[in-house]
Design an enzyme around this catalytic site. Sequence first.
Site, PDB file in Angstrom:
ATOM      1  N   CYS A 256       0.911  -1.066  -0.044  1.00  0.00           N
ATOM      2  CA  CYS A 256      -0.051   0.055   0.080  1.00  0.00           C
ATOM      3  C   CYS A 256       1.019   1.244  -0.041  1.00  0.00           C
ATOM      4  O   CYS A 256       1.512   1.464  -0.857  1.00  0.00           O
ATOM      5  CB  CYS A 256      -0.982   0.046   1.160  1.00  0.00           C
ATOM      6  SG  CYS A 256      -2.397   1.049   0.904  1.00  0.00           S
TER       7      CYS A 256
ATOM      8  N   HIS B 110      -3.529  -5.791   1.232  1.00  0.00           N
ATOM      9  CA  HIS B 110      -3.242  -5.918   2.544  1.00  0.00           C
ATOM     10  C   HIS B 110      -3.564  -7.456   2.751  1.00  0.00           C
ATOM     11  O   HIS B 110      -4.444  -8.011   2.246  1.00  0.00           O
ATOM     12  CB  HIS B 110      -3.971  -5.375   3.573  1.00  0.00           C
ATOM     13  CG  HIS B 110      -3.510  -3.697   3.364  1.00  0.00           C
ATOM     14  ND1 HIS B 110      -2.348  -3.563   3.807  1.00  0.00           N
ATOM     15  CD2 HIS B 110      -4.104  -2.780   3.053  1.00  0.00           C
ATOM     16  CE1 HIS B 110      -2.223  -1.884   3.722  1.00  0.00           C
ATOM     17  NE2 HIS B 110      -3.373  -1.591   3.120  1.00  0.00           N
TER      18      HIS B 110
END
Length: 521
Positions: free
Chosen positions: A333, A437
């Site tokens: 991310c 994630h």
Amino acid sequence: MTARALMIQGTGSDVGKSVVVAGLCRAARRRGVDVAPFKPQNMSNNAAACAGGEIGRAQALQARAAGVVACVDHNPVLLKPEDDCRAQVVVHGRAHSTLEAGRFIEDRASLMPAVLASFSRLVARHDLVLVEGAGSPAETNLRQRDIANMGFASEAGVTVVLLADIERGGVIANLVGTHAVLDPADRARVAGFAVNKFRGDVALFDAGVRDIEQRTGWPSFGVIPWLGACARLPAEDAVSLARNAAAGERPLRVVAPMLSRIANFDDADPLRLEPGVDFRFIPPGRPLPRDADVVILFGTKSTIGELAFLRAQGWDHDILAHARSGGRVLGICGGYQMLGRSVEDPEGVDGRPGAAAGLGLLDVRTRMQGDKSVREVGGRCAETGVACRGYEIHAGRTSGADCKRPLLRLAVPGAGGEGTADGARSPDGRIEGTYVHGLFASDGYRAGWLRRAGGKDSGGKGSGGKASDLDYDASVDAALDELADGLEASLDVARLFATARVPGDAASAGDDRPARPGARR
């Protein structure tokens, strides 16, 4: 049946409220109770994607413990700090505003209708709602317009049990002091207390318990010992990371800098539990170890601000030297964005407006956009085809030459089926980035990634190797059961649950305006 609710508040932050609520959710579920967790207001960059948006990661774990599907009603207000004085406000799973701390304190009462509406919907759907407070109700300067502790408890009409942490010291003063500063109405709402994280023979604190009971008039529900299961559960707050910085020696050395606004660091939990891995968080002020095999840059709430912080620590030189010497780097991310050539945020979507040069290890560029992507995803490793699952929470859009070598092929509902590319890899495959994630919770994907990183072949379900010693999902559920066992053994759980009462003076389901919940409909 009439729904009941009970709120666990703490004498301070990090006293163990999140894990105790998770353990009580599992204990209630095992007793056949239809239970759900609730936290009116959370402050954390550790978020989870669920139906409708994002919530605090701790509430997703509590929902798992309760055996219910996580939803935005479990945590209607989430504050995601961007710097020391500014945070993004997420309401019912979606970004609502970005406010300075002082402005939020002034405006937070306007969020009470949304909080009460979520609470009422849970009350209407379940038999028991276990509520987690935030910080401490003893912060009397915050009592006015409070939506997280006694302000919520008063509006919703719920009973409170106070949790104190003996490991921090001063536990008697913490409980007696809280009793002293609460106003009479709030004090009367407290049904009792429990002491958490006791090491040694709990009988040695019997006199302390009696002293607290005599000084406050509140009964004790028990003294909870230090429970090893807590170390196998995802941590809620970044303050806990420093305690993990000195892991024992392991064959594959994986390190991650403790960024100033680190987010979703529980991505590392499966690696911490993997027997073939020495995983360490490196605190600010210390260089990244030269003998590391892999450096992981985790997510962050403010990528441009984090790049400045990373450079201030000298970690940029450590990472570049590590990459030049053949080491592997993974960015997740915000960490993925930092690995590129540049990050642009002209409108201040992810912090203060600006632009910054990235580390330049991937030939990609990122531009922040207002349409935040929050979704659960599944797919396969683009290189090996091994299945994986995870979730996205990000505002940026990343493109460039290295995106032609994606890390994953995703199957996103409504996005054209499996084959949607995610992430990027360098030509030699040693530098990788992804927006997803939770990848390491997929045992097969984790095993394959470890093999590529040079770790011992521990196999993994779906990896083509032998069965892994670590089934991560099973380990989390086993830890939740062990946590519930520990609470059952140390607390009078039946008496504690009996203090839960039918809520009063809260909101009606399906409407964000204040109203009253009643019996289950």
